[in-house]
Design an enzyme around this catalytic site. Structure first.
Site: not given
Ligand code: BGC
Length: 755
Positions: A231
């Site tokens: 993530d």
């Molecule tokens: C989120 C993810 C997301 C990623 C990219 C993160 O903060 O938890 O779900 O895909 O950002 O935007």
């Protein structure tokens, strides 16, 4: 195209290989131009594309391209419709191909442990079976276009508070039965190209550097073949992560961690083969996409139509005391700003820049006599005397009042959790005031997670629109006016109040979040506690009615390798065409272990014209009956009886039958000095070996074996107490009670362990 990826890797420098394992920027992977490795783009998000330009920021403050905002997961899961979810995925896959996106960052399948989780609107369900089936259908739809998905957030990311550092402390059985299956099902049924590991730790170890999670479970057991990405910002120790099975770090760490990888290979603390393997997995997916670029035609208009259909087939009619559908001849008051400015998606990384948003007010049939009043502001909790007065007057003057209530954006979002489960106070107050002057009241809810409904018993109609995506207005209007027949059912329980929720005492803790409710999440808990709830899991009304009959189970005596076919006839007994979601639950009657009363193991949605009957089929296998035994490190279903229940919701069982399973697998015998006599007597393999101890012990405790009852209050040791003492005696006491010598006991233990 025939490629030799290994050969390509052999031509890469160490620095190039390390570089492939982290992002170029927010959304791109690196490429290696001299070797023809392209730089590809990934992008959020599950319910629509959020392709940002070079001014990227992952929390979505900057604009992304105009796209279609389909209903977020909270709503689409209520469709209980695999083929619709496949169609949804198909549209996203086409849009992604057309916009040159190699991977769509979703679906998000974390279990809704508490109604408070700020991201519940992005998650499917409290039930792992439903979440897994829904995700698999969506992934298959997307990936048919050679665009990858990144199922997220693996794993046990069930709250937003301290999400980047907190530890989700859950026992293995709970992880295996509740929090892992959506991911497992997706791997087995849809082979997602990528996984996104979560920010949090699991029992102390970061998901991003957890070899058990990322390699043993995900690859060795489930057979995942793609790559795992972090993530955004989830990397704690890059080299440990790589070793554990985290191939790609996202986004870029500005080369900092690439250098650590290079240094680790050079000083011998990281085997270069581990790096090569990671690069190979990343390249395979990159080329899977670039080798299959397709011309894609899609129109925002057509996808808007699909967004409407998904919303319509998912919204849940929760209450209807003969008030809906509305008639065009009625004089109706629409109250609440959401009628004009609906809340249709949540905040954070999944936020879509919708090309159009429809509202209910504009979507009602042309000649209807509608009065719209704002009533309260959609985006804050402010009671406005004048607005309220106007709303009450409008309600009084109308035949029926429809109140568009819901949660303001600031009440739920990625990044933080809700602190309570209430609607804004101004809305509850206004609903009460309207109920004082008008008995014909319908509430339409716009929310990403359940709310307490103090006025529930007094309103006559309730439509849960959740967050409906950009076509929300048309969907709500068609459902309210009966142009569409409601056919969604709840993918989560709606408790009466927050404190009823099983995670109430541990949700939102800081460093260590104890998942003390174990497998008793959602309906598994409410049912075990026999607790009344506002609306049960799987519940939803229709404008027609359905009858269930003719349950058939093709085998009632089964072994471990058998599959069972269950069929049931469903008839539309009402006047309009409609769809019914038929649910199959299994109840373990063997008593071998403490389990939820019943668990969802099958569902089908069937469309029926008035008077029409169709047969719905389900297939069950060993896993449908099993729970996860940590001792056996495997799924286990004990021999015995299992009830097969067919229901219209988790609390509305219509038909039931029985299956008797004879399993070969048995719990391993593990005897030690503190194993109780009761456990050994209950197991037919060991009972005969300890019968003599039981007899001796009864003699010692002075149990009456000569008939006379000891139920009178004046006996010191009743039969019941005697039985309990015998059952609870650890073997070690056989020595101290003089029943046998130490050596004799140890020999007996060894003998039983060899059985
Ligand atoms: C989120 C993810 C997301 C990623 C990219 C993160 O903060 O938890 O779900 O895909 O950002 O935007």
């Amino acid at each position: 195209m025939n490629r030799n990826v290994k050969e390509l890797i052999s031509q890469m420098t160490l620095e190039e290989k390390a570089g492939m394992c982290s992002g170029l920027d927010f959304w791109h992977l690196k490429g290696v131009e001299r070797l023809g490795i392209p730089s590809v783009m990934v992008s959020d998000g599950p319910h629509g594309l959020r392709k940002q330009d070079e001014h990227a920021d992952h929390l979505g403050i900057n604009d992304s391209l105009k796209a279609v905002c389909f209903p977020p997961a909270v709503l689409s899961a209520c469709s209980f419709d695999r083929s619709l979810m496949h169609e949804f995925g198909d549209a996203i896959g086409k849009e992604a191909q057309a916009n040159d996106l190699s991977v769509v960052l979703g679906p998000a399948v974390n279990i809704k442990r508490s109604p408070l989780c700020g991201r519940n609107f992005e998650y499917y369900s409290e039930d792992p079976y439903l979440a897994g089936e829904t995700a698999a259908s969506f992934i298959n739809g997307v990936q048919e276009h050679h665009v990858g998905t990144s199922i997220k957030h693996f794993a046990a990311n069930n709250q937003e508070f301290n999400r980047m550092s907190s530890s989700s402390d859950a026992d293995e059985r709970t992880l295996r039965e509740i929090y892992f299956p959506p991911f497992e099902t997706a791997v087995k049924k849809a082979r997602p190209y990528t996984f996104m590991c979560s920010y949090n730790r699991i029992n102390g170890t970061f998901a991003s550097e957890n070899p058990w999670l990322l390699t043993e479970v995900l690859r060795d057991e489930w057979g995942f073949k793609g790559y795992v990405m972090s993530d955004w910002g989830a990397v704690n120790d890059r080299v440990a992560g790589l070793k554990a099975g985290l191939e790609l770090e996202m986004p870029s760490s500005n080369g900092v961690y690439d250098k650590e990888i290079v240094a680790a290979v050079k000083d011998g603390s990281l085997d270069e083969a581990v790096l090569d393997q990671a690069v190979e997995r990343i390249l395979n997916i990159i080329f899977e996409y670039t080798d299959h670029r397709e011309e894609q035609e899609f129109t925002l208009e057509a996808d808007h139509g699909l967004a409407k259909r998904i919303a319509e087939e998912s919204m849940v009619l929760l209450k209807n005391d003969s008030i809906l559908p509305l008639k065009e001849s009625e004089k109706i008051a629409f109250i609440g700003e959401f009628a004009k400015k609906p809340r249709f998606q949540g905040g954070g990384s999944s936020h879509i820049n919708s090309f159009r948003v429809s509202n209910t007010l504009d979507a009602v049939p042309g000649d209807t006599d509608i009065t719209y009043v704002k009533g309260f502001p959609a985006n804050e909790d402010v009671y406005d005397e004048a607005l309220a007065r106007e709303a009450v007057e409008a309600a009084k003057a109308a035949d029926k009042a429809v109140i568009f209530a819901g949660l303001p954006d600031s009440f739920e979002s990625e990044g933080y959790d809700r602190t309570h489960m209430r609607l804004p106070e101004c809305q509850n107050r206004l609903i009460d005031e309207i109920l004082a002057v008008q008995s014909e009241v319908i509430v339409v809810l716009h929310n990403g997670s359940p709310v307490e409904m103090p006025w529930l018993s007094k309103v006559k109609g309730l439509l849960e629109a959740y967050l409906g995506g950009q076509a929300v207005g048309e969907a709500v209007a068609d459902l309210l006016f009966g142009k569409a027949c409601p056919c969604g059912k709840l993918a989560e329980t709606m408790p009466y109040k927050l404190s009823d929720n099983p995670s109430y005492l541990s949700f939102g803790d800081g460093e260590n979040v104890k998942y003390q409710e174990g497998v008793f999440v959602g309906y598994r808990y409410y049912d075990a506690k026999e607790m009344p709830v506002a609306f049960p899991f799987g519940f939803g009304l229709s404008y027609t009615s359905f009858a269930y009959s003719g349950l058939r189970i093709d085998k009632t005596e089964i072994g471990e390798n058998d599959t069972v076919r269950v069929s049931v006839d469903v008839t539309n007994t009402g006047d309009v065409e409609g769809k019914e979601i038929v649910q199959l639950y299994i109840s373990d009657k063997t008593g071998a272990c403490r389990r939820p009363l019943r668990e969802l193991k099958g569902y089908e949605k069937v469309s029926l014209k008035p008077g029409e009957t169709k047969t719905v089929d389900f297939t069950l296998d060993y896993r449908s009956f099993a729970w996860y035994s940590v001792e056996m490190k495997d799924w286990y279903a004990a021999s015995g009886d299992y009830e097969v229940l067919i229901g219209a919701s988790s609390r509305d069982m219509r038909l039931s039958g029985n299956v008797h399973l004879t399993a070969q697998k048995r719990m391993p015998i593990k005897v030690h000095t503190n194993t109780t006599l009761g456990e050994l007597l209950a197991d037919d393999r060991t009972a005969g070996h300890v019968e003599h101890l039981k007899k001796q012990l009864e003699g010692i405790f002075g149990a009456s074996s000569e008939g006379g009852t000891k139920e009178d209050g004046d006996v010191a040791i009743s039969d019941a107490m005697n039985d309990a003492m015998v059952a609870c005696m650890p073997l070690r006491n056989a020595v101290s009670y003089g029943m046998c010598g130490k050596k004799e006991l140890m020999d007996l233990i060894e003998k039983m362990n060899r059985l």
